[in-house]
Structure formats: C-alpha cells, structure tokens
Design an enzyme around this catalytic site. Structure first.
Site: not given
Ligand SMILES: *Cc1c(COP(=O)(O)O)cnc(C)c1O
Length: 496
Positions: A113
């Site tokens: 993120k």
């Molecule tokens: C948010 C997240 C995901 C999922 O990603 P999306 O963009 O919501 O599909 C997968 N793995 C981790 C560690 C995340 O923080």
C-alpha cells in the site's frame, strides 16, 4: 485527458478533480477516458530510467492537468531512499523456473500500500490546490489492515488534511493493529468497528454518498475524500511498478522486449491486479493475469462462471488483507471490458447492492476469461507454501504472497505454461509473524508478538524492519471501538 464515471457517461472531470473527490457523486468510480500507449521509444527510455523517472513517465500520461514539475515533485518526494531503503523502490527477487517475486513492501509500513500511499498525499495536495478552493480535506479510509496504516503514515501532519481510519476489530493481525493504534500525528484518527472489512467499506461509501454529510462538511469548510483504491490517485501509481518490473527483466536479460509475462496478484479489492491490467493496456506484453484469492473466493468463482455472488460465509484467514467479499475495483474492469457500457455497469452494481449478486453477459465473460485466470487456496495450503518456498528456495514470504505463489504453482502444473512470471509480493513476512512462524513449525502459544518476531528472525535470519520493531515502545493512542451504524457519528466527533 479527462475522467468519466463508470455509472454515468455524462460525467467528465479532470484528474485533479477525480483525485480530490475520490468517488463520483452517483456512486460510480472515475476511469480515464483513454488509455495512453507507450511507444517503442518510450520503452527504450524507461529501461535505463530510475524508479522515480519511470513513475514520472507513466504518471504524466494520466495526470495531464498537472505540470511536468508537479508530477516530478510528487514522485521524487514519495520514492526516496529514506522511505524505501534504497533507490530500488520495487526490487525483483528471482526464484527458479523464470519466476520473479516483485517485492512491493520496502516502504515505511512494510506493505505494498505504501507504493501508492506515499505519493497520494502529494497528488492530493496538488489536486486540491487546483480544485478544492482552500477547503480542508477529510480522508476517510476503510481498511482490511494495510491501507489504514499506510494512509495514516502518508497523510500524518499533511497540511489542510485530516484522516480517519476504520478497521475491523477482529479482522487484522496483531502487528497491523498495533501499527494503527500507535499512530502519531495531530491530524489522525483511528477507530475499530464491530464488523468485517466489507461493513467498514460499505459504511465509508454510505458516508460519501450522503448529501447531508457533504453539506455539513462544506459548512465546516471541509470536504471528504478517499484514500482507498476507489480513488484514481491510488491506482495510477500502482501501474508504475508493473512497468518497472518489466523493464528490469529486459534490462537484466531475463526476457527480451516484446516477450509476454504472466502476472500473479494476491487479490482483495481488485486494485492491484487492475493496475496490472492498465499496464497491459499501455502496451506491457502480458500473457495471463492470474488472480489469486484465499478461501473468500468470490473472485475466482466469478472469473470461472460470470456470476458474482457475495452471499456466502465470510472467512477470517491467515491472509486478512484479502478477506473481502465486495471487490470495489472490479467495477472499473467491467466498465472497460463492456465497451464502457455505463448502463450495464450501473445495473449490475444495483443488483449487487440489492441482492448481493449479478451475472455478466456471455460476451463480457468471454473477454474476461481471454485475459484473466483465477484460483484460490486455503490456509493450510498457504502455510505449506511458505514452508516449501523457504526450504526449496531459501526465500521467506508472507501469507498473502504465499497465496499467490500457491495458486501460480497449481496453474503452472495444470497448464504447462512456462511463460516468465512476476508474482506481486504484497507484505513483509514480519507483519504476519504468528502465521509465518506457524508455517515453519516454530510457533509457541506463550510468546507475545515481539517474541514471535524474534523467534522468526532466529529461525530464518531474515532482517526485521526497524519500523515494526519500534512499535514495541510506542503508546497506544486509539482504542475506540464503534458499531457499524455509528461510523458517521465517529467521524464528526473526531473532527470537532
Ligand atoms: C491490500 C492487500 C492485498 C489486496 O490488494 P487489492 O488491491 O485490494 O486487491 C493483498 N495483500 C496485502 C498484504 C494487502 O495489504
């Protein structure tokens, strides 16, 4: 270039407006009206560029109302050595069999993120200077664990900005919870809810589309925006790392320019894999986009059958950031694959809201299956994958990355497809120490979170991120838990 809404073809806004607003007024998501293509010359230049330069090249195609200097300032303030540990912002780690792990977790909060949320505050600042007439921006976030912390860290003490994060009380890992409850900064608020991630996301969307809330905010000199991947400003920086990974593979002689790659993404809200789709639209050669889920397998059923059905049990898993049954960003893909049919998208989203299910027309399913493959695995297989990956490749991965790796391994066994493949690695293993330790057979019930971290380190030698270790001595600032129906109240209390 302007942005349209997935639910109303009459809407047309600039990138700056799309980023400050987050969501279109009628509930649709903003989508670019064209998808820019990279030329052969662009690819040649990208290959020798740094991550920041690649980000500038990609972002400037989408943010046409930003000046070149604005885009450059945003990218170079976000992707610093201080934030990401080196200039190799999103490094590739090569395993056997042309399989490459794209490590997206070298940022301050140890999850992918950060790739978007380190730059979003800068994009938001520039955008609001262009559009928000001096209003204070209030960022609302629903999180399944990682977005919350990354958004808090990105927006803490950002001028003219406040941020409120909601997370499911029993739906995040101990480390994720600690990261949020100890958050520093004068403009931040964190609240747990009695509910799951979907409840948090629905609550936030309801606050967004409530006229009375918007009016009250305006009276207070404020406006709402979103740092969830419904915001275009979250998605566009994610396109960069796929293109960057492709360039690295060519640069390092692992593939030749023009060779297709497969991309495997552990998926929840469909933001990350959608960014890979956009990279393909820009001209990155892709064989298959492989969507990996945990046992909340609503997406793999959808990609197999064309029916999206969220009427099923919600499971709490070892990969909590993917415990999601309503994948918001799928709406954008449906819009593009249906030939921008806003009436159809609006109708299906209404059905989803009313009945929890919709079915796409067969032509749409065909174009979906033309490009996407999906699979899922349960917790036992996830943990087994962590162990075998460590034993066979001496590589330690977190639970989310392990889901992707497991789904990919099965795909490869079933199809014999040996196309070079990039697996998106979305979190540092120490964010989920208990599960990872359990996978390696080293978990002990009497150990607290930091003892587990220590044990995992002794077992694997894998370096512990300093930002996680430092949580040990921080005070918990936010312990409030509210009911689903009280989220709006919690927001206004925080803003007082
Ligand atoms: C948010 C997240 C995901 C999922 O990603 P999306 O963009 O919501 O599909 C997968 N793995 C981790 C560690 C995340 O923080």
């Amino acid at each position: 270039m302007n942005y349209k809404s997935t639910r109303d073809s009459a809407v047309s806004v600039t990138a700056a407006e799309a980023i400050t607003r987050g969501l279109s007024a009628e509930g649709g998501l903003f989508v670019p009206e064209q998808l820019p293509k990279l030329t052969a010359t662009d690819w040649e230049q990208l290959r020798t560029q740094s991550y920041v330069e690649r980000a500038v090249t990609v972002l400037s195609r989408f943010l046409t109302d930003f000046t070149a200097k604005e885009v450059k300032d945003c990218a170079s303030s976000a992707y610093t050595v201080e934030h990401f540990g080196s200039t190799d912002t999103a490094p590739l780690y090569s395993l056997k069999n042309d399989t490459h792990i794209l490590e997206l977790w070298h940022g301050p909060t140890c999850a992918f993120k950060d790739m978007a949320l380190q730059i979003l505050p800068h994009l938001m600042r520039v955008s609001s200077q262009k559009t928000a007439d001096g209003k204070e921006i209030v960022i609302l976030v629903a999180t399944s664990g990682d977005t919350g912390k990354a958004a808090l860290e990105g927006f803490r003490d950002a001028p003219h900005t406040r941020i409120v994060v909601f997370y499911p009380e029993n739906g995040v890992s101990p480390m994720q919870k600690l990261q949020m409850t100890t958050q520093e900064g004068a403009n931040v608020g964190v609240c747990a809810i009695n509910g799951n991630f979907d409840d948090a996301q629905t609550g936030v969307k309801t606050i967004f589309t409530d006229r009375a809330v918007a009016e009250k905010m305006a009276q207070q000199g404020q406006m709402l925006s979103s740092a969830n991947s419904i915001n275009w400003g979250r998605l566009v920086p994610q396109i960069v790392y796929y293109i960057s990974a492709y360039c690295d593979l060519v640069r390092d002689g692992k593939i030749r320019q023009g060779d297709p790659i497969n991309v495997v993404v552990p998926t929840g809200n469909f933001g990350n894999i959608l960014a890979a789709y956009y990279a393909r639209c820009m001209g990155m050669p892709v064989g298959r986009l492989i969507c990996a889920s945990n046992c909340n397998n609503v997406l793999s059923d959808f990609i197999a059958t064309g029916t999206y059905d969220r009427n099923r049990a919600f499971h709490t898993t070892a990969s909590p950031s993917m415990d999601i049954l309503i994948s918001s960003n799928l709406e954008r893909l449906l819009y593009h694959l249906s030939g921008e049919d806003t009436a159809l998208v609006g109708k299906m989203m209404k059905e989803l809201q009313a009945n929890g299910t919709y079915t796409v027309p067969s032509s749409l399913l065909a174009s979906l299956q033309d490009l996407f493959t999906a699979g899922w695995c349960d917790d036992a297989s996830t943990l087994k994958e962590i162990r075998t990956t460590f034993e066979e490749e001496n590589y330690l991965c977190d639970t989310h990355t392990a889901v992707a790796k497991c789904v990919y391994r099965r795909y490869r066994e079933q199809t014999g497809d040996t196309t070079p493949t990039v697996i998106a690695s979305t979190a540092n293993p120490y964010k989920f120490s208990a599960s990872v330790l359990n996978a390696l057979g080293g978990e002990r019930a009497d150990q607290d979170e930091f003892e587990k971290v220590e044990t995992l380190h002794n077992l694997t030698g894998c370096p512990i991120p300093a930002s996680l270790l430092s949580l040990k001595n921080k005070t918990q600032r936010f312990t409030k838990v509210c009911e689903k129906a009280e989220m709006e109240k919690a927001v206004f209390e925080f803003l007082k």
